[in-house]
Design an enzyme around this catalytic site. Structure first.
Site, PDB file in Angstrom:
ATOM      1  N   ASP A  30       0.595  -1.262   0.101  1.00 35.18           N
ATOM      2  CA  ASP A  30      -0.075   0.129   0.364  1.00 35.18           C
ATOM      3  C   ASP A  30       0.540   1.280   0.149  1.00 35.18           C
ATOM      4  OD1 ASP A  30      -2.178  -1.986   0.467  1.00 35.18           O
ATOM      5  OD2 ASP A  30      -2.060  -0.829   2.096  1.00 35.18           O
ATOM      6  N   ARG A  31      -0.072   2.279   0.226  1.00 34.21           N
ATOM      7  CA  ARG A  31       1.002   3.447  -0.674  1.00 34.21           C
ATOM      8  C   ARG A  31       1.996   3.658   1.050  1.00 34.21           C
ATOM      9  NH1 ARG A  31      -0.924   9.107  -3.085  1.00 34.21           N
ATOM     10  NH2 ARG A  31       0.920  10.270  -3.496  1.00 34.21           N
TER      11      ARG A  31
END
Length: 342
Positions: A156-157
């Site tokens: 995930d970012r």
């Protein structure tokens, strides 16, 4: 064939500057290399025909316009080295004028088959969903001579830590097989708010992916969803917080975040599944506790078999400095509270 080009620019035509029509696309005959072998023909075309809608790719496959070694194939055909692929005239979208800045990241391992980096929080692994570019695009820009560079998996970012990239098609295929077979061991460190009691806890909740009205990807616990299994081990308590090690037995989207949220424990700084009032409070310092402005989720260890030698490889990434500082401030808060009680 339908013209898929997009017009760009605001140039004005004058009699002395007649418009030049772009050259009509031509049939291409492409020989498949060793590195390209093993992938499905539909995935290959989606990669080399960037800008062409997926529906159009499958249309030309069904029509028989795409051929391999002069014969018709279906979308599931896996390419082999030295295959000759006939790609029909397809006008692709004009490339974006945006320039992707090249960037390198802290390298944990690199050889002829692999590149393993320590991804910082706040950096997407690839472009899309409102992000112009990510790690993979920046690395390709920084390494223009790289013949092959693909993400093995995703983070995930807002998750930091270990990210694997393959430098050969064979390495990518091998590592994907290991992950599908459960032969890799991925561990994360995360900080949750709440009274976590069990030293070791298995969470098995089915996860369902969906898209919101705004186009945002989300995951929810739902009967009939994908079977998902995470093992959590308590590492240390910090007052109202607990530092956990998460061992992924399956690799579903947002698995750790949703398993914890659905069990009543919010990850500090999780802006999708967490405690939003807690996150707002954490962004401001409070006494000995410093401000914390990211999600506390870090991919700190991975074990896999090297795709070439087959030997086991274990890589670790220490907690980022901002996470370490936050834990030390929580420790100070807990110590001060203990002294006051005494």
């Amino acid at each position: 064939m339908k013209d898929l080009a997009r017009f760009s620019g605001n140039s004005v035509e004058t009699p002395s500057q007649p418009r030049q029509e772009p050259a009509a696309p031509q049939v291409q005959l492409v020989s498949i290399s060793e590195e390209e072998a093993g992938q499905r023909i539909d995935n290959y075309l989606l990669r080399v025909c960037k800008g062409v809608p997926k529906s159009h790719i499958y249309r030309v496959l069904r029509s028989g316009e795409v051929r391999v070694n002069k014969g018709r194939i279906d979308q599931t055909y896996r390419l082999q080295a030295d295959d000759v692929v006939r790609i029909p005239p397809i006008r692709v979208a004009e490339p974006s004028a945006q320039i992707v800045p090249g960037a390198e990241f802290h390298i944990l391992l690199e050889d002829n088959h692999l590149l393993v980096i320590d991804k910082p929080a706040g950096v997407a692994v690839h472009g899309g969903s409102g992000v112009s570019y990510g790690v993979i695009e920046q690395l390709r820009a920084a390494r223009p001579d790289a013949k092959f560079l693909e993400l093995v998996h995703r983070l995930d970012r807002d998750t930091s830590g270990i990210l694997l990239l393959a430098k050969k098609r064979s390495a990518l295929t091998n590592l994907h097989e290991q992950m599908r077979d459960g032969a890799t061991d991925k561990r994360y460190l995360t900080l949750v708010h709440g009274n976590w009691v069990n030293p070791r806890q298995h969470i098995k909740l089915p996860l369902h992916k969906y898209t919101t009205a705004d186009g945002e990807r989300r995951v929810a616990v739902q009967e009939g969803g994908q079977a998902s299994h995470t093992i959590f081990t308590l590492k240390r308590r910090y007052g109202d917080y607990a530092l956990l090690e998460a061992e992924l037995k399956t690799g579903r989207t947002h698995q750790i975040r949703v398993h914890l949220s659905s069990s009543g424990f919010a990850i500090a700084g999780d802006d999708k599944y967490g405690d939003f009032s807690l996150n707002r409070a954490l962004q401001k310092a409070d006494g000995a506790r410093i401000a914390f402005k990211r999600m506390f989720l870090h991919a700190f260890q991975i074990t896999f078999a090297h795709p070439d030698s087959g030997k086991p490889v274990t890589l670790t990434s220490p907690l980022p400095p901002e996470c370490e500082r936050f834990l030390k401030s929580l420790e100070k808060v807990a110590q001060d509270a203990g002294m006051k009680r005494d």
